[in-house]
Design a protein around this motif. Structure first.
Motif, PDB file in Angstrom:
ATOM      1  N   PRO A 166       0.796  -1.235   0.000  1.00 54.11           N
ATOM      2  CA  PRO A 166       0.000   0.000   0.000  1.00 54.11           C
ATOM      3  C   PRO A 166       0.824   1.279   0.000  1.00 54.11           C
ATOM      4  O   PRO A 166       0.323   2.319  -0.426  1.00 54.11           O
ATOM      5  CB  PRO A 166      -0.858  -0.125   1.272  1.00 54.11           C
ATOM      6  CG  PRO A 166      -0.161  -1.140   2.115  1.00 54.11           C
ATOM      7  CD  PRO A 166       0.494  -2.085   1.168  1.00 54.11           C
ATOM      8  N   ILE A 167       2.066   1.234   0.448  1.00 56.07           N
ATOM      9  CA  ILE A 167       2.895   2.437   0.425  1.00 56.07           C
ATOM     10  C   ILE A 167       3.098   2.927  -1.007  1.00 56.07           C
ATOM     11  O   ILE A 167       3.231   4.130  -1.249  1.00 56.07           O
ATOM     12  CB  ILE A 167       4.266   2.180   1.101  1.00 56.07           C
ATOM     13  CG1 ILE A 167       5.103   3.461   1.148  1.00 56.07           C
ATOM     14  CG2 ILE A 167       5.027   1.082   0.385  1.00 56.07           C
ATOM     15  CD1 ILE A 167       4.483   4.594   1.923  1.00 56.07           C
ATOM     16  N   MET A 168       3.086   2.004  -1.978  1.00 56.73           N
ATOM     17  CA  MET A 168       3.276   2.401  -3.374  1.00 56.73           C
ATOM     18  C   MET A 168       2.018   3.062  -3.944  1.00 56.73           C
ATOM     19  O   MET A 168       2.067   3.686  -4.997  1.00 56.73           O
ATOM     20  CB  MET A 168       3.646   1.185  -4.229  1.00 56.73           C
ATOM     21  CG  MET A 168       4.936   0.506  -3.847  1.00 56.73           C
ATOM     22  SD  MET A 168       6.380   1.608  -3.942  1.00 56.73           S
ATOM     23  CE  MET A 168       6.308   2.133  -5.647  1.00 56.73           C
ATOM     24  N   ASN A 169       0.904   2.932  -3.241  1.00 54.89           N
ATOM     25  CA  ASN A 169      -0.364   3.515  -3.692  1.00 54.89           C
ATOM     26  C   ASN A 169      -0.694   4.782  -2.908  1.00 54.89           C
ATOM     27  O   ASN A 169      -1.830   5.249  -2.918  1.00 54.89           O
ATOM     28  CB  ASN A 169      -1.498   2.493  -3.515  1.00 54.89           C
ATOM     29  CG  ASN A 169      -2.745   2.858  -4.298  1.00 54.89           C
ATOM     30  OD1 ASN A 169      -2.666   3.267  -5.441  1.00 54.89           O
ATOM     31  ND2 ASN A 169      -3.908   2.718  -3.679  1.00 54.89           N
ATOM     32  N   ALA A 170       0.308   5.339  -2.253  1.00 56.78           N
ATOM     33  CA  ALA A 170       0.111   6.526  -1.422  1.00 56.78           C
ATOM     34  C   ALA A 170       0.539   7.784  -2.177  1.00 56.78           C
ATOM     35  O   ALA A 170       1.156   7.720  -3.243  1.00 56.78           O
ATOM     36  CB  ALA A 170       0.905   6.388  -0.130  1.00 56.78           C
ATOM     37  N   ARG A 171       0.193   8.921  -1.615  1.00 53.73           N
ATOM     38  CA  ARG A 171       0.658  10.195  -2.157  1.00 53.73           C
ATOM     39  C   ARG A 171       1.122  11.070  -0.997  1.00 53.73           C
ATOM     40  O   ARG A 171       0.737  10.859   0.154  1.00 53.73           O
ATOM     41  CB  ARG A 171      -0.425  10.897  -2.962  1.00 53.73           C
ATOM     42  CG  ARG A 171      -1.612  11.403  -2.189  1.00 53.73           C
ATOM     43  CD  ARG A 171      -2.666  12.000  -3.121  1.00 53.73           C
ATOM     44  NE  ARG A 171      -3.736  12.674  -2.398  1.00 53.73           N
ATOM     45  CZ  ARG A 171      -4.780  12.081  -1.872  1.00 53.73           C
ATOM     46  NH1 ARG A 171      -4.903  10.767  -1.980  1.00 53.73           N
ATOM     47  NH2 ARG A 171      -5.707  12.778  -1.252  1.00 53.73           N
ATOM     48  N   ILE A 172       1.926  12.071  -1.319  1.00 50.98           N
ATOM     49  CA  ILE A 172       2.534  12.908  -0.294  1.00 50.98           C
ATOM     50  C   ILE A 172       1.833  14.255  -0.242  1.00 50.98           C
ATOM     51  O   ILE A 172       1.615  14.897  -1.268  1.00 50.98           O
ATOM     52  CB  ILE A 172       4.029  13.109  -0.576  1.00 50.98           C
ATOM     53  CG1 ILE A 172       4.728  11.749  -0.734  1.00 50.98           C
ATOM     54  CG2 ILE A 172       4.680  13.923   0.530  1.00 50.98           C
ATOM     55  CD1 ILE A 172       4.541  10.817   0.430  1.00 50.98           C
ATOM     56  N   HIS A 173       1.466  14.676   0.959  1.00 57.98           N
ATOM     57  CA  HIS A 173       0.912  16.013   1.176  1.00 57.98           C
ATOM     58  C   HIS A 173       1.653  16.632   2.345  1.00 57.98           C
ATOM     59  O   HIS A 173       1.539  16.174   3.476  1.00 57.98           O
ATOM     60  CB  HIS A 173      -0.585  15.941   1.470  1.00 57.98           C
ATOM     61  CG  HIS A 173      -1.203  17.287   1.701  1.00 57.98           C
ATOM     62  ND1 HIS A 173      -1.350  18.220   0.699  1.00 57.98           N
ATOM     63  CD2 HIS A 173      -1.697  17.860   2.838  1.00 57.98           C
ATOM     64  CE1 HIS A 173      -1.918  19.299   1.187  1.00 57.98           C
ATOM     65  NE2 HIS A 173      -2.135  19.120   2.485  1.00 57.98           N
ATOM     66  N   ASP A 174       2.425  17.703   2.042  1.00 56.65           N
ATOM     67  CA  ASP A 174       3.327  18.284   3.037  1.00 56.65           C
ATOM     68  C   ASP A 174       4.248  17.167   3.551  1.00 56.65           C
ATOM     69  O   ASP A 174       4.948  16.550   2.785  1.00 56.65           O
ATOM     70  CB  ASP A 174       2.537  18.948   4.163  1.00 56.65           C
ATOM     71  CG  ASP A 174       1.748  20.152   3.662  1.00 56.65           C
ATOM     72  OD1 ASP A 174       2.202  20.779   2.688  1.00 56.65           O
ATOM     73  OD2 ASP A 174       0.680  20.450   4.232  1.00 56.65           O
ATOM     74  N   ASN A 175       4.208  16.891   4.839  1.00 58.10           N
ATOM     75  CA  ASN A 175       5.038  15.812   5.400  1.00 58.10           C
ATOM     76  C   ASN A 175       4.212  14.592   5.775  1.00 58.10           C
ATOM     77  O   ASN A 175       4.657  13.739   6.541  1.00 58.10           O
ATOM     78  CB  ASN A 175       5.816  16.324   6.625  1.00 58.10           C
ATOM     79  CG  ASN A 175       6.884  17.325   6.242  1.00 58.10           C
ATOM     80  OD1 ASN A 175       7.564  17.157   5.227  1.00 58.10           O
ATOM     81  ND2 ASN A 175       7.024  18.371   7.033  1.00 58.10           N
TER      82      ASN A 175
END
Length: 346
Positions: free
Chosen positions: A182-191
């Protein structure tokens, strides 16, 4: 009535600016509510802007200008339609016409880069500066998938009304791997890392002015047929330049295929704020060393493709990236032909 501002709308994740491509109404012209008055270009899509009210258009940003999200590009001076005229008033002082310049010599020329090209360059540079990209590679044996396509392409087309391409196989394999990692299906917002329950795949599609990445939503709920139909629709929209802003938002992972241009091997660039992108390449027939169940080695010519996975190393450990890519490889090489006729790939 007070004047109504025309501002640059939110164009999707990671898009911070756009180019005023074309005004479809003149400065000082009477426009009607709902009229298409402006085309904006970002590095990912063209967007049409409609008049929010009936009135006189005042242009604040000329064609060719680069504008940021939320910036004012024009305004409507509210008026009554009772006159029934479409009189064009004198241009406002803000209206400036910019032309692309070209300087020629006997053996060479210099051409000014377009605002759109400059915007794309800034977006790529920003992504590079704010991520820590790393890439891992593998190759896959395409024999099984090619055999499935050859055996079932006619039946698939007759049953679903669409061709069975390669992309649906890769979407299915990536979706399966994303559920496992699931980490590969995540996105980054700020930190913060925002995880996603569903899989929304960005599919890089070629157009005249560069690649655009529309999003296939809820791929985990689709079957091969629906994926292929959606991709056909994306390709048609790309050729006509008719993508909506909504088509480009919310992607959680991207697949790009340099193989359609003949690329053998490349390093894909992250589509921020996503943390991963998979690069497909052309299929080449190459000699491959194989071992049978008795341990005897032999050489066979097999259809092989290189895969490249770029990931944001700030949030994704190398071992997980390698395992994710290995999972994609295993799914593709051990493909079950029955899955192509199922209503969902899960």
């Amino acid at each position: 009535m007070s004047n109504i501002s025309i501002d640059v709308p939110n164009l999707g994740e990671s898009i911070g600016e756009a180019v005023v491509a074309k005004w479809l109404a003149k400065d000082g012209e009477l426009v009607h509510k709902g009229d298409t008055i402006l085309e904006l270009e970002s590095d990912k899509a063209n967007v049409e802007i409609h008049a929010p009210e009936t009135g006189i258009l005042r242009v604040k940003a000329a064609a060719g200008n680069t504008v940021k999200i939320g910036n004012q590009v024009g305004e409507i001076q509210a008026t009554s339609e009772t006159s029934g005229t479409s009189e064009v008033l004198p241009p406002s002082p803000e209206t400036v016409v910019k032309e692309k310049k070209m300087f020629l010599t006997d053996s060479e020329w210099v051409e000014e880069t377009s605002p759109l090209e400059q915007a794309m360059a800034r977006t790529l540079l920003k992504s590079r500066q704010k991520t820590v990209p790393a890439t891992t590679y593998t190759d896959i044996d395409m024999s099984k998938i090619i055999a499935i396509r050859v055996q079932h392409k006619e039946d698939f087309k007759e049953r679903f009304g669409v061709k069975l391409g390669y992309m649906s196989f890769f979407c299915a394999a990536v979706t399966s791997a994303l559920r496992e990692f699931p980490i590969m299906n995540a996105r980054i917002h700020d930190n913060q890392i925002i995880f996603n329950k569903n899989v929304h795949l960005g599919i890089a599609v070629s157009r005249e002015k560069g690649l655009v990445v529309p999003v296939l939503r809820n791929v985990n709920r689709m079957g091969h047929a629906e994926i292929e139909k959606k991709i056909d629709q994306m390709t048609e929209k790309a050729s006509q330049g008719t993508f909506d802003v909504a088509d480009l938002r919310g992607g959680t992972f991207t697949i790009t295929n340099g193989g359609i241009f003949g690329s053998l091997f490349s390093t894909p660039l992250l589509n921020s704020p996503q943390v991963g992108i998979l690069g497909m390449h052309r299929i080449d027939y190459r000699p491959v060393a194989l071992k049978d169940e008795n341990g005897v080695m032999r050489i066979e010519i097999r259809p092989m493709m290189y895969l490249a996975l770029t990931y944001d190393h700030r949030f994704v450990e190398g071992k997980f990236a390698v395992q994710f890519l290995g999972r994609v490889k295993a799914s593709l090489e051990q493909q079950d032909e029955k899955i192509i006729f199922q209503s969902t790939i899960e």
